[in-house]
Design a protein around this motif. Structure first.
Motif, PDB file in Angstrom:
ATOM      1  N   VAL A   1       9.605  34.853 -18.946  1.00 59.65           N
ATOM      2  CA  VAL A   1       8.260  34.397 -18.573  1.00 59.65           C
ATOM      3  C   VAL A   1       8.373  33.879 -17.137  1.00 59.65           C
ATOM      4  O   VAL A   1       8.927  32.811 -16.879  1.00 59.65           O
ATOM      5  CB  VAL A   1       7.753  33.296 -19.531  1.00 59.65           C
ATOM      6  N   LYS A   2       7.850  34.704 -16.234  1.00 65.57           N
ATOM      7  CA  LYS A   2       8.046  34.469 -14.790  1.00 65.57           C
ATOM      8  C   LYS A   2       6.694  34.714 -14.137  1.00 65.57           C
ATOM      9  O   LYS A   2       6.392  35.845 -13.733  1.00 65.57           O
ATOM     10  CB  LYS A   2       9.105  35.492 -14.342  1.00 65.57           C
ATOM     11  N   PRO A   3       5.849  33.704 -14.019  1.00 58.42           N
ATOM     12  CA  PRO A   3       4.486  33.931 -13.520  1.00 58.42           C
ATOM     13  C   PRO A   3       4.441  34.604 -12.149  1.00 58.42           C
ATOM     14  O   PRO A   3       3.603  35.445 -11.892  1.00 58.42           O
ATOM     15  CB  PRO A   3       3.881  32.526 -13.491  1.00 58.42           C
ATOM     16  N   THR A   4       5.363  34.223 -11.277  1.00 58.28           N
ATOM     17  CA  THR A   4       5.468  34.897  -9.963  1.00 58.28           C
ATOM     18  C   THR A   4       6.876  34.674  -9.434  1.00 58.28           C
ATOM     19  O   THR A   4       7.725  34.079 -10.129  1.00 58.28           O
ATOM     20  CB  THR A   4       4.403  34.360  -8.974  1.00 58.28           C
ATOM     21  N   SER A   5       7.150  35.179  -8.252  1.00 56.66           N
ATOM     22  CA  SER A   5       8.464  34.946  -7.629  1.00 56.66           C
ATOM     23  C   SER A   5       8.360  35.356  -6.161  1.00 56.66           C
ATOM     24  O   SER A   5       7.388  36.027  -5.769  1.00 56.66           O
ATOM     25  CB  SER A   5       9.554  35.769  -8.328  1.00 56.66           C
ATOM     26  N   PRO A   6       9.352  35.000  -5.356  1.00 50.40           N
ATOM     27  CA  PRO A   6       9.292  35.405  -3.947  1.00 50.40           C
ATOM     28  C   PRO A   6       9.231  36.921  -3.765  1.00 50.40           C
ATOM     29  O   PRO A   6       8.781  37.395  -2.719  1.00 50.40           O
ATOM     30  CB  PRO A   6      10.597  34.835  -3.367  1.00 50.40           C
ATOM     31  N   THR A   7       9.679  37.705  -4.747  1.00 48.65           N
ATOM     32  CA  THR A   7       9.654  39.170  -4.582  1.00 48.65           C
ATOM     33  C   THR A   7       8.598  39.848  -5.465  1.00 48.65           C
ATOM     34  O   THR A   7       8.524  41.073  -5.480  1.00 48.65           O
ATOM     35  CB  THR A   7      11.034  39.787  -4.910  1.00 48.65           C
ATOM     36  N   ALA A   8       7.772  39.045  -6.146  1.00 45.85           N
ATOM     37  CA  ALA A   8       6.772  39.650  -7.045  1.00 45.85           C
ATOM     38  C   ALA A   8       5.562  40.153  -6.267  1.00 45.85           C
ATOM     39  O   ALA A   8       5.241  39.639  -5.199  1.00 45.85           O
ATOM     40  CB  ALA A   8       6.326  38.624  -8.089  1.00 45.85           C
ATOM     41  N   ASP A   9       4.873  41.136  -6.862  1.00 50.25           N
ATOM     42  CA  ASP A   9       3.679  41.710  -6.219  1.00 50.25           C
ATOM     43  C   ASP A   9       2.453  40.819  -6.364  1.00 50.25           C
ATOM     44  O   ASP A   9       1.433  41.063  -5.727  1.00 50.25           O
ATOM     45  CB  ASP A   9       3.312  43.049  -6.892  1.00 50.25           C
ATOM     46  N   GLY A  10       2.475  39.870  -7.260  1.00 49.47           N
ATOM     47  CA  GLY A  10       1.311  39.021  -7.495  1.00 49.47           C
ATOM     48  C   GLY A  10       1.686  37.902  -8.455  1.00 49.47           C
ATOM     49  O   GLY A  10       2.871  37.606  -8.633  1.00 49.47           O
ATOM     50  N   THR A  11       0.657  37.283  -9.047  1.00 46.83           N
ATOM     51  CA  THR A  11       0.887  36.185  -9.985  1.00 46.83           C
ATOM     52  C   THR A  11       0.167  36.502 -11.281  1.00 46.83           C
ATOM     53  O   THR A  11      -0.994  36.928 -11.259  1.00 46.83           O
ATOM     54  CB  THR A  11       0.317  34.870  -9.408  1.00 46.83           C
ATOM     55  N   ARG A  12       0.863  36.297 -12.401  1.00 47.17           N
ATOM     56  CA  ARG A  12       0.177  36.444 -13.695  1.00 47.17           C
ATOM     57  C   ARG A  12      -0.238  35.067 -14.169  1.00 47.17           C
ATOM     58  O   ARG A  12       0.565  34.138 -14.204  1.00 47.17           O
ATOM     59  CB  ARG A  12       1.077  37.128 -14.720  1.00 47.17           C
ATOM     60  N   THR A  13      -1.510  34.959 -14.538  1.00 48.04           N
ATOM     61  CA  THR A  13      -2.046  33.644 -14.886  1.00 48.04           C
ATOM     62  C   THR A  13      -2.221  33.498 -16.400  1.00 48.04           C
ATOM     63  O   THR A  13      -2.772  32.508 -16.861  1.00 48.04           O
ATOM     64  CB  THR A  13      -3.422  33.438 -14.202  1.00 48.04           C
ATOM     65  N   ASP A  14      -1.719  34.456 -17.182  1.00 48.43           N
ATOM     66  CA  ASP A  14      -1.832  34.380 -18.646  1.00 48.43           C
ATOM     67  C   ASP A  14      -1.176  33.109 -19.175  1.00 48.43           C
ATOM     68  O   ASP A  14      -0.257  32.568 -18.559  1.00 48.43           O
ATOM     69  CB  ASP A  14      -1.101  35.539 -19.341  1.00 48.43           C
TER      70      ASP A  14
ATOM     71  N   LEU B   1      20.452  42.014 -21.794  1.00 52.68           N
ATOM     72  CA  LEU B   1      19.799  42.259 -20.504  1.00 52.68           C
ATOM     73  C   LEU B   1      18.772  41.166 -20.264  1.00 52.68           C
ATOM     74  O   LEU B   1      18.001  40.851 -21.183  1.00 52.68           O
ATOM     75  CB  LEU B   1      19.066  43.605 -20.528  1.00 52.68           C
ATOM     76  N   LEU B   2      18.752  40.611 -19.084  1.00 53.49           N
ATOM     77  CA  LEU B   2      17.728  39.632 -18.726  1.00 53.49           C
ATOM     78  C   LEU B   2      16.707  40.332 -17.838  1.00 53.49           C
ATOM     79  O   LEU B   2      17.055  40.804 -16.741  1.00 53.49           O
ATOM     80  CB  LEU B   2      18.360  38.453 -17.984  1.00 53.49           C
ATOM     81  N   VAL B   3      15.475  40.408 -18.328  1.00 59.67           N
ATOM     82  CA  VAL B   3      14.455  41.193 -17.614  1.00 59.67           C
ATOM     83  C   VAL B   3      13.194  40.360 -17.409  1.00 59.67           C
ATOM     84  O   VAL B   3      12.624  39.822 -18.371  1.00 59.67           O
ATOM     85  CB  VAL B   3      14.082  42.458 -18.407  1.00 59.67           C
ATOM     86  N   GLY B   4      12.755  40.271 -16.147  1.00 55.94           N
ATOM     87  CA  GLY B   4      11.524  39.563 -15.835  1.00 55.94           C
ATOM     88  C   GLY B   4      10.441  40.494 -15.331  1.00 55.94           C
ATOM     89  O   GLY B   4       9.500  40.849 -16.037  1.00 55.94           O
ATOM     90  N   SER B   5      10.608  40.969 -14.087  1.00 55.65           N
ATOM     91  CA  SER B   5       9.529  41.694 -13.394  1.00 55.65           C
ATOM     92  C   SER B   5       9.014  42.904 -14.166  1.00 55.65           C
ATOM     93  O   SER B   5       7.799  43.129 -14.233  1.00 55.65           O
ATOM     94  CB  SER B   5      10.017  42.139 -12.021  1.00 55.65           C
ATOM     95  N   ALA B   6       9.908  43.708 -14.735  1.00 54.85           N
ATOM     96  CA  ALA B   6       9.464  44.950 -15.401  1.00 54.85           C
ATOM     97  C   ALA B   6       8.617  44.627 -16.630  1.00 54.85           C
ATOM     98  O   ALA B   6       7.771  45.432 -17.030  1.00 54.85           O
ATOM     99  CB  ALA B   6      10.668  45.792 -15.799  1.00 54.85           C
ATOM    100  N   ILE B   7       8.824  43.474 -17.218  1.00 52.34           N
ATOM    101  CA  ILE B   7       8.038  43.084 -18.395  1.00 52.34           C
ATOM    102  C   ILE B   7       6.751  42.381 -17.962  1.00 52.34           C
ATOM    103  O   ILE B   7       5.665  42.652 -18.487  1.00 52.34           O
ATOM    104  CB  ILE B   7       8.904  42.195 -19.325  1.00 52.34           C
ATOM    105  N   MET B   8       6.862  41.514 -16.966  1.00 46.78           N
ATOM    106  CA  MET B   8       5.665  40.779 -16.507  1.00 46.78           C
ATOM    107  C   MET B   8       4.702  41.697 -15.749  1.00 46.78           C
ATOM    108  O   MET B   8       3.493  41.481 -15.768  1.00 46.78           O
ATOM    109  CB  MET B   8       6.068  39.617 -15.588  1.00 46.78           C
ATOM    110  N   ASP B   9       5.223  42.672 -15.048  1.00 50.24           N
ATOM    111  CA  ASP B   9       4.411  43.634 -14.298  1.00 50.24           C
ATOM    112  C   ASP B   9       3.331  42.896 -13.482  1.00 50.24           C
ATOM    113  O   ASP B   9       2.131  43.030 -13.712  1.00 50.24           O
ATOM    114  CB  ASP B   9       3.768  44.632 -15.288  1.00 50.24           C
TER     115      ASP B   9
END
Ligand SMILES: O=C(O)c1ccccc1NCC(=O)[C@H](O)[C@H](O)COP(=O)(O)O
Length: 267
Positions: free
Chosen positions: A54-67, A229-237
């Motif tokens: 659960v990674k709402p955003t990050s320095p390399t993310a395309d945006g922010t998820r507000t769910d 496997l630890l996965v953030g971005s591909a799941i949060m999209d």
């Protein structure tokens, strides 16, 4: 701590913010859910053991998820996640310790606190089943690993190269994450895991972290020896608020099923 001169500006800023934050009041005491049991359950079910983040955003993310973070975590568990990772860093990742507490109450799988913990005080912020300790950022890794265990956390020690792997083993780490993200350039390269993980002893749980974006990547990391496997971005999209987190998780947890392995998927 190792020299900061090679770190990306965003990472320097993350560390500066971590130093500013205060620790909690009192000492955390956790009755942790076992990560090795959770990974074994996933394997027994034929699921790839995925720690979904659960990674709402990050320095390399395309945006922010507000769910709502709890809804995100529940959707990940529905997709077969063996455990949940929660970014609690507020300034660069949009996380919070409160979100972790709510998630841990709502799901029955182990929950990792993903943050930039630099000292013992930084541990005493919130209870979690696992606690990330980044080898590069701490002065006395053995001391922090022991301090995490004293509190009941299962410490996950993150490394990026063979020297850090040796440091982690010397510090007594039993769960080691190899981060494919280079914190100097913020680029990901799955070869990092492939070159470092084979040097870990068999009795250590080895987790491939970052940059895993498809079933092909998931299988590649498993073939290189990843226990999880630890996965953030591909799941949060992050670019797509409506993206289905359950489906995003499921395509990775099912990456080793006959159906998935016969697909010619490359993305
Ligand atoms: O994700 C970032 O942009 C980032 C930037 C600077 C320091 C750390 C960063 N990420 C922390 C992580 O370790 C990842 O969230 C985690 O491994 C999942 O990675 P991914 O699947 O690539 O989102």
């Amino acid at each position: 701590m190792n020299s900061e001169t090679e770190l990306a500006p965003a990472v320097k800023s993350i560390l500066a913010a971590a130093r500013e934050r205060s620790g909690g009041e009192g000492v955390v005491n956790v009755d942790a859910r076992s990560i090795s049991d959770a990974l074994a359950r996933a394997e027994a079910d034929g699921r790839v053991p995925v720690i979904a983040e659960v990674k709402p955003t990050s320095p390399t993310a395309d945006g922010t998820r507000t769910d709502d973070p709890v809804e995100l975590a529940e959707a990940m568990v529905e997709g077969g996640a063996a455990a949940i990772s929660v970014l609690t860093e507020p300034t660069h990742f949009g996380g919070s310790p409160e979100a972790l507490t709510r998630i841990r109450e709502a799901v029955d799988v182990p929950v990792l606190r993903k943050d930039f913990v630099l000292d013992e005080a930084g541990m005493d912020v919130v209870a979690a089943d696992l606690l990330l300790v980044i080898a590069r950022f701490v002065d006395d890794l053995s001391e922090l690993v022991a301090a995490a265990r004293d509190r009941g956390f299962q410490p996950l020690v993150e490394v990026h190269d063979r020297d850090e792997l040796e440091d982690a083993l010397e510090a007594g780490a039993e769960i080691i994450g190899v981060n494919n993200r280079d914190l100097a350039k913020l680029e990901v390269d799955l070869e990092t895991f492939e070159s470092v993980a084979p040097h870990a002893p068999d009795d250590v749980t080895v987790i491939a972290e970052s940059g895993i974006s498809s079933p092909v990547d998931a299988r590649r990391m498993r073939e290189a020896g990843a226990d999880a496997l630890l996965v953030g971005s591909a799941i949060m999209d992050h670019g797509a608020d409506e993206s289905d987190v359950t489906e995003n998780t499921r395509r990775l947890t099912r990456a080793e099923t006959a159906e998935s392995t016969t697909e010619t998927e490359t993305t």
